[in-house]
Structure formats: structure tokens, C-alpha cells
Write a protein that holds these residues in place. Sequence first.
Motif, PDB file in Angstrom:
ATOM      1  N   PRO A  77       0.781  -1.188  -0.116  1.00  0.00           N
ATOM      2  CA  PRO A  77      -0.216   0.037   0.265  1.00  0.00           C
ATOM      3  C   PRO A  77       0.849   1.289  -0.136  1.00  0.00           C
ATOM      4  O   PRO A  77       0.997   1.686   1.213  1.00  0.00           O
ATOM      5  N   PHE A  78       1.011   1.506  -1.203  1.00  0.00           N
ATOM      6  CA  PHE A  78       1.992   2.520  -1.386  1.00  0.00           C
ATOM      7  C   PHE A  78       1.401   3.491  -1.159  1.00  0.00           C
ATOM      8  O   PHE A  78       2.167   4.815   0.021  1.00  0.00           O
ATOM      9  N   GLU A  79      -0.099   4.309  -0.556  1.00  0.00           N
ATOM     10  CA  GLU A  79      -0.155   5.141   0.228  1.00  0.00           C
ATOM     11  C   GLU A  79       0.570   5.627   1.497  1.00  0.00           C
ATOM     12  O   GLU A  79      -0.167   6.543   2.274  1.00  0.00           O
ATOM     13  N   ILE A  80       0.649   4.554   2.222  1.00  0.00           N
ATOM     14  CA  ILE A  80       0.947   4.468   3.588  1.00  0.00           C
ATOM     15  C   ILE A  80       2.113   5.722   4.049  1.00  0.00           C
ATOM     16  O   ILE A  80       2.528   5.777   5.186  1.00  0.00           O
ATOM     17  N   ILE A  81       3.198   5.419   2.749  1.00  0.00           N
ATOM     18  CA  ILE A  81       4.809   5.793   3.356  1.00  0.00           C
ATOM     19  C   ILE A  81       4.485   7.456   3.680  1.00  0.00           C
ATOM     20  O   ILE A  81       4.889   6.801   4.288  1.00  0.00           O
ATOM     21  N   PRO A  82       3.374   7.893   2.689  1.00  0.00           N
ATOM     22  CA  PRO A  82       3.695   9.763   3.699  1.00  0.00           C
ATOM     23  C   PRO A  82       3.055   9.300   5.356  1.00  0.00           C
ATOM     24  O   PRO A  82       4.499  10.462   6.237  1.00  0.00           O
ATOM     25  N   LYS A  83       2.170   8.436   5.410  1.00  0.00           N
ATOM     26  CA  LYS A  83       1.357   8.399   6.357  1.00  0.00           C
ATOM     27  C   LYS A  83       2.449   8.093   7.917  1.00  0.00           C
ATOM     28  O   LYS A  83       2.579   8.872   8.365  1.00  0.00           O
ATOM     29  N   ILE A  84       3.554   7.448   7.372  1.00  0.00           N
ATOM     30  CA  ILE A  84       4.367   6.787   7.900  1.00  0.00           C
ATOM     31  C   ILE A  84       5.791   7.530   8.211  1.00  0.00           C
ATOM     32  O   ILE A  84       6.109   7.749   9.045  1.00  0.00           O
ATOM     33  N   GLY A  85       5.665   8.451   7.447  1.00  0.00           N
ATOM     34  CA  GLY A  85       7.279   9.278   7.014  1.00  0.00           C
ATOM     35  C   GLY A  85       6.853   9.999   8.225  1.00  0.00           C
ATOM     36  O   GLY A  85       7.779  10.527   8.870  1.00  0.00           O
ATOM     37  N   ALA A  90      11.552   6.626  10.728  1.00  0.00           N
ATOM     38  CA  ALA A  90      12.727   6.038  10.013  1.00  0.00           C
ATOM     39  C   ALA A  90      13.862   6.587  10.588  1.00  0.00           C
ATOM     40  O   ALA A  90      14.031   7.725  10.607  1.00  0.00           O
ATOM     41  N   GLY A  91      14.986   5.994  10.630  1.00  0.00           N
ATOM     42  CA  GLY A  91      16.222   6.501  11.079  1.00  0.00           C
ATOM     43  C   GLY A  91      16.828   5.632  12.870  1.00  0.00           C
ATOM     44  O   GLY A  91      17.008   6.196  13.257  1.00  0.00           O
ATOM     45  N   GLY A  92      15.177   6.024  13.554  1.00  0.00           N
ATOM     46  CA  GLY A  92      15.280   5.595  14.839  1.00  0.00           C
ATOM     47  C   GLY A  92      16.269   6.363  15.434  1.00  0.00           C
ATOM     48  O   GLY A  92      16.084   7.401  16.005  1.00  0.00           O
ATOM     49  N   THR A  93      17.872   5.409  15.803  1.00  0.00           N
ATOM     50  CA  THR A  93      19.010   6.092  16.953  1.00  0.00           C
ATOM     51  C   THR A  93      19.500   6.709  16.435  1.00  0.00           C
ATOM     52  O   THR A  93      20.580   7.167  17.035  1.00  0.00           O
ATOM     53  N   ILE A  94      19.648   7.220  15.170  1.00  0.00           N
ATOM     54  CA  ILE A  94      20.222   7.844  14.590  1.00  0.00           C
ATOM     55  C   ILE A  94      20.557   9.291  14.318  1.00  0.00           C
ATOM     56  O   ILE A  94      19.346   9.806  15.021  1.00  0.00           O
ATOM     57  N   LYS A  95      21.869   9.938  14.879  1.00  0.00           N
ATOM     58  CA  LYS A  95      21.743  11.051  15.134  1.00  0.00           C
ATOM     59  C   LYS A  95      21.807  12.259  14.115  1.00  0.00           C
ATOM     60  O   LYS A  95      23.151  12.262  13.865  1.00  0.00           O
ATOM     61  N   GLY A  96      20.926  13.550  13.967  1.00  0.00           N
ATOM     62  CA  GLY A  96      21.756  14.330  12.879  1.00  0.00           C
ATOM     63  C   GLY A  96      20.893  13.611  11.441  1.00  0.00           C
ATOM     64  O   GLY A  96      20.485  12.841  11.265  1.00  0.00           O
ATOM     65  N   TYR A  97      21.189  14.390  10.936  1.00  0.00           N
ATOM     66  CA  TYR A  97      20.757  14.218   9.187  1.00  0.00           C
ATOM     67  C   TYR A  97      19.571  13.820   8.401  1.00  0.00           C
ATOM     68  O   TYR A  97      18.893  13.248   8.381  1.00  0.00           O
ATOM     69  N   GLY A  98      18.489  14.597   9.463  1.00  0.00           N
ATOM     70  CA  GLY A  98      17.252  14.503   9.677  1.00  0.00           C
ATOM     71  C   GLY A  98      16.626  13.622   9.895  1.00  0.00           C
ATOM     72  O   GLY A  98      15.813  13.410   9.547  1.00  0.00           O
ATOM     73  N   CYS A  99      17.563  12.301  10.780  1.00  0.00           N
ATOM     74  CA  CYS A  99      17.236  11.405  11.643  1.00  0.00           C
ATOM     75  C   CYS A  99      16.736  11.818  13.851  1.00  0.00           C
ATOM     76  O   CYS A  99      16.659  12.733  13.813  1.00  0.00           O
ATOM     77  N   PRO A 100      15.702  10.809  13.387  1.00  0.00           N
ATOM     78  CA  PRO A 100      15.176  11.473  14.451  1.00  0.00           C
ATOM     79  C   PRO A 100      15.815  11.225  15.736  1.00  0.00           C
ATOM     80  O   PRO A 100      15.516  11.704  17.151  1.00  0.00           O
ATOM     81  N   GLY A 101      16.860  10.412  16.424  1.00  0.00           N
ATOM     82  CA  GLY A 101      17.870  10.385  17.631  1.00  0.00           C
ATOM     83  C   GLY A 101      17.158  10.344  18.697  1.00  0.00           C
ATOM     84  O   GLY A 101      17.183  10.079  19.792  1.00  0.00           O
ATOM     85  N   HIS A 102      15.882   9.036  18.359  1.00  0.00           N
ATOM     86  CA  HIS A 102      15.384   8.082  19.603  1.00  0.00           C
ATOM     87  C   HIS A 102      16.479   7.661  20.389  1.00  0.00           C
ATOM     88  O   HIS A 102      16.812   6.648  19.723  1.00  0.00           O
ATOM     89  N   SER A 103      15.441   7.436  21.376  1.00  0.00           N
ATOM     90  CA  SER A 103      16.447   5.960  22.323  1.00  0.00           C
ATOM     91  C   SER A 103      16.524   5.078  21.753  1.00  0.00           C
ATOM     92  O   SER A 103      14.567   4.511  20.704  1.00  0.00           O
ATOM     93  N   ILE A 104      16.700   3.881  21.666  1.00  0.00           N
ATOM     94  CA  ILE A 104      16.856   3.022  21.423  1.00  0.00           C
ATOM     95  C   ILE A 104      15.180   2.074  22.069  1.00  0.00           C
ATOM     96  O   ILE A 104      14.818   0.942  21.242  1.00  0.00           O
ATOM     97  N   SER A 151      17.085  12.098   2.794  1.00  0.00           N
ATOM     98  CA  SER A 151      15.366  11.845   2.108  1.00  0.00           C
ATOM     99  C   SER A 151      15.415  10.056   2.756  1.00  0.00           C
ATOM    100  O   SER A 151      14.016   9.488   2.589  1.00  0.00           O
ATOM    101  N   LEU A 152      16.003   9.277   2.796  1.00  0.00           N
ATOM    102  CA  LEU A 152      15.592   8.115   3.838  1.00  0.00           C
ATOM    103  C   LEU A 152      14.794   8.209   4.778  1.00  0.00           C
ATOM    104  O   LEU A 152      13.865   7.328   5.050  1.00  0.00           O
ATOM    105  N   ALA A 153      15.523   9.174   5.644  1.00  0.00           N
ATOM    106  CA  ALA A 153      13.992   9.778   7.068  1.00  0.00           C
ATOM    107  C   ALA A 153      13.113  10.453   6.732  1.00  0.00           C
ATOM    108  O   ALA A 153      12.230   9.545   7.530  1.00  0.00           O
ATOM    109  N   GLU A 154      13.337  10.546   5.661  1.00  0.00           N
ATOM    110  CA  GLU A 154      11.207  10.981   5.162  1.00  0.00           C
ATOM    111  C   GLU A 154      10.887  10.381   4.881  1.00  0.00           C
ATOM    112  O   GLU A 154       9.811  10.201   4.137  1.00  0.00           O
ATOM    113  N   LEU A 155      11.175   8.908   4.200  1.00  0.00           N
ATOM    114  CA  LEU A 155      10.328   8.559   3.335  1.00  0.00           C
ATOM    115  C   LEU A 155      10.324   8.428   2.262  1.00  0.00           C
ATOM    116  O   LEU A 155       9.964   8.460   1.260  1.00  0.00           O
TER     117      LEU A 155
END
Length: 428
Positions: A77-85, A90-104, A151-155
Amino acid sequence: MHREAKSSYFDMPALDVSVAFPQATPASNFPSCTSDYYQLADLLTPEEQAIRMKVRECMEKEIAPIMTKYWEKAEFPFEIIPKIGALHIAGGTIKGYGCPGHSITGSAVAAAEVARVDASCSTFILVHSSLAMLTIGLCGSEMQKEKYLPSLAELDTIACWGLTEPDYGSDASGLKTTARKVEGGWILEGQKRWIGNSTFADILVIFARNTSTNQINGFIVKKDAPGLQATKIENKIGLRIVQNGDILLKNVFVPDEDRLPGVNSFQDTNKVLAVSRVMVAWQPIGLTMGVYDMCHRYLKERKQFGAPLAAFQINQQKLVQMLSNIQAMILVGWRLCKLYESGKLTHGHASLGKSWITLRARETVALGRELLGGNGILADFHVAKAFCDLEPIYTFEGTYDINTLVTGREITGLASFKPAPSRQKSRL
């Protein structure tokens, strides 16, 4: 005339499940969460709780109503990609580069909330985020991180991760795909199998054996690279929405700038797998929570013998067994996250967590399938779909058996992966 009359009678479209079976609510209207019996949400920080609730709301309202239809058709369902984005997970624990930098832990509970409603959707995001993006985050150059991660972080772009091959599944370190150095880059030759997202991914993280050093290297391959082909694997019984593919690499050129400098052996690949196994361990946690929530509501709605199914002792016993499994699974998953955050997580820890949690999840989902009776084989009521989806989760990121042997090797110091040598003569 007889044929025409028969056709008009038998070829009618199926009734909507709400009309055909009005006594219980289908999963398109997802049940509220009733599976946190020990109030384990108290273990989460306010930020982690906020992530959890944001993902839960989106999955229940936006994703649940459409997933059964796509699961049945085995289409994405490609229609869900903007909603998940828009959830920015996406990017989880990665800090910087547009990634969320969440805790694991925050990333893990987000994965669980996605899996609670749909395991295929959680597999899509985990392949993209906890495998492909994490590999670039841990093993990529600064230039590669700046080029690909935002761009990967934004999906806006989608990634897949290619390690498994037709001849090398559990024995992944023996892979045959080769990387040969040429002027200005590398030539990749080989085949990958079971690669999620591969049929529509914009970039492919591919692992290959360096023909000069005989070590495993990593590469970023663009979807339009000449000689690259990805075709869908058909006829799966689980995770049907996930587009797993066969990848063929025939004389595929990858420029030097797209070789991942931090991947110089299989041990570097294992750095990513250790983290992703923690994340994958939270998939069956979320999946079983959704199954329990569905069963809890169903048993209170569905009546037989003049009473709700929830009133019968054997049903209560099964429901409590499911609930107790989930409480223990959450605690093990939470502890894996804390070990990672403190720098104490080992490969054995991650493997034991993934294998034990999926084993308990199998038991839990099987009980749920029993509780729903005939409706336990209908995807409309979620449990049948989850029952099937758990099977590939039980197997990928290391089968139950292989993961137990990883832990066994760690606690004994003895590797048991190779078969025992055959004897020429009997000792008798």
C-alpha cells in the motif's frame, strides 16, 4: 440460460464482514490496547510514551482500515508511505542528518506499535530503517550520510538491505556475491534472495565478497544501475504485503564513492545485526499485543450458549496465558534496550531475546487463533493474518535454532554451527 442463471446466483461479491457476521467487530476498527496489564508503560520516559501514542493513533486510525485488503492481494500500500514518514520514526537512533535520534527504547516501542496493527508494515520500516539506514549510519562515510540519510529519514526515498543469498541463509557469512575492483569503482556479480522492499527500493545496500581480500564489503547500489534486476517472490503465506525479491547483479558497476568504508568484514555486518535483532524482537511483542487486544474484545462481543465467550473458564485461562506471555516478553525486550543503552549488549543477549520472544509469541498467537474459532482463519479479524505473519518473523534475522546457538556459543565458548565430522569407522 441455465448457465447464465447459475452465474448470476453464484458469482455475487462477498458480503461485507460487518453484515455477514454482525456479532463481532472486525480489525478494520482496531480494538483499544488492553494488553499492558502490568502497566509497563511506566518504564518509558515521557518522550518514549509520546512516540508510542503518536504511532498507535496513526496505525489504528489510518492504517488498520486498509491493511487486510492489501494483505489478501499481496500488494504494497504505497499510500501509507507519507503517513508513516510523517511519524518521523525512520532512522530511529541515528542522530543528525534529519534522523529522529530516538533512544533505542523509543524506536523499539514505535516498531511494536506498528506491528500491533500490521506486521508487514513494521517489517517494511525495519528493513528500511534498522538495516539499510543503520548500516549507512554506522558504516558510511560522512559524505554518504549527508547524501542519503535525510531523504531516507523522510521516506522520500526507500532502501532495502541485501545479505541473504539462495545458497546462504543462516550461513550468511559464506556469501558468494563478489565485488571486483576496477578503475573508479567496483563490479558486483551475484544473487540475493528474500530481500524486503527490493522491488521498489531507490537504493540497495548490498554485501559482497572482495575478490582481492576475500572479506565482506558493503555497497550502495542505485535502483537504475545497469545489470541490476529485482523480481518479486510470489506465493508467501506470511508478511504478504512485504515485497520480498530475488536480486540479480550482472556486471553492476558501483563507483568508489558508494562503497561503505566501514564494512571490511562480516563482523562489521554483525554490528548492524545485533541492533536490528533487538528491534526485530519487538515486532512479535507488538504483534501479540494486537492479537490479545482483538481476542479480548471478540470474546466479550461473541455469544454462544447464551453467554459471551469471555464467560467460559477455558477461554479465560487461554486469555490469561496470552496476557502473561506478553508481560514477560515486554520485560525481556525492555531489558535488551537497557543493555544496549549501557553498552553491555552482546550478540548472545540479542539472539536469546529474539529467539525466546518469538517462541513465546508463537504460543500466544496460536492460543488466539483457537479462541476465535472459525473466525480465527479470517484475516478480517486480524488473528489469522498475525498467525501467518509471525512465521517469517520466527525465521528471519536468524532462525530460532541459529539464534539459540549464537547464545550457546557465547555461554560455553564453543561454536556448534559446523556439522560433526563423519567417522570412517564405527567405534563399536
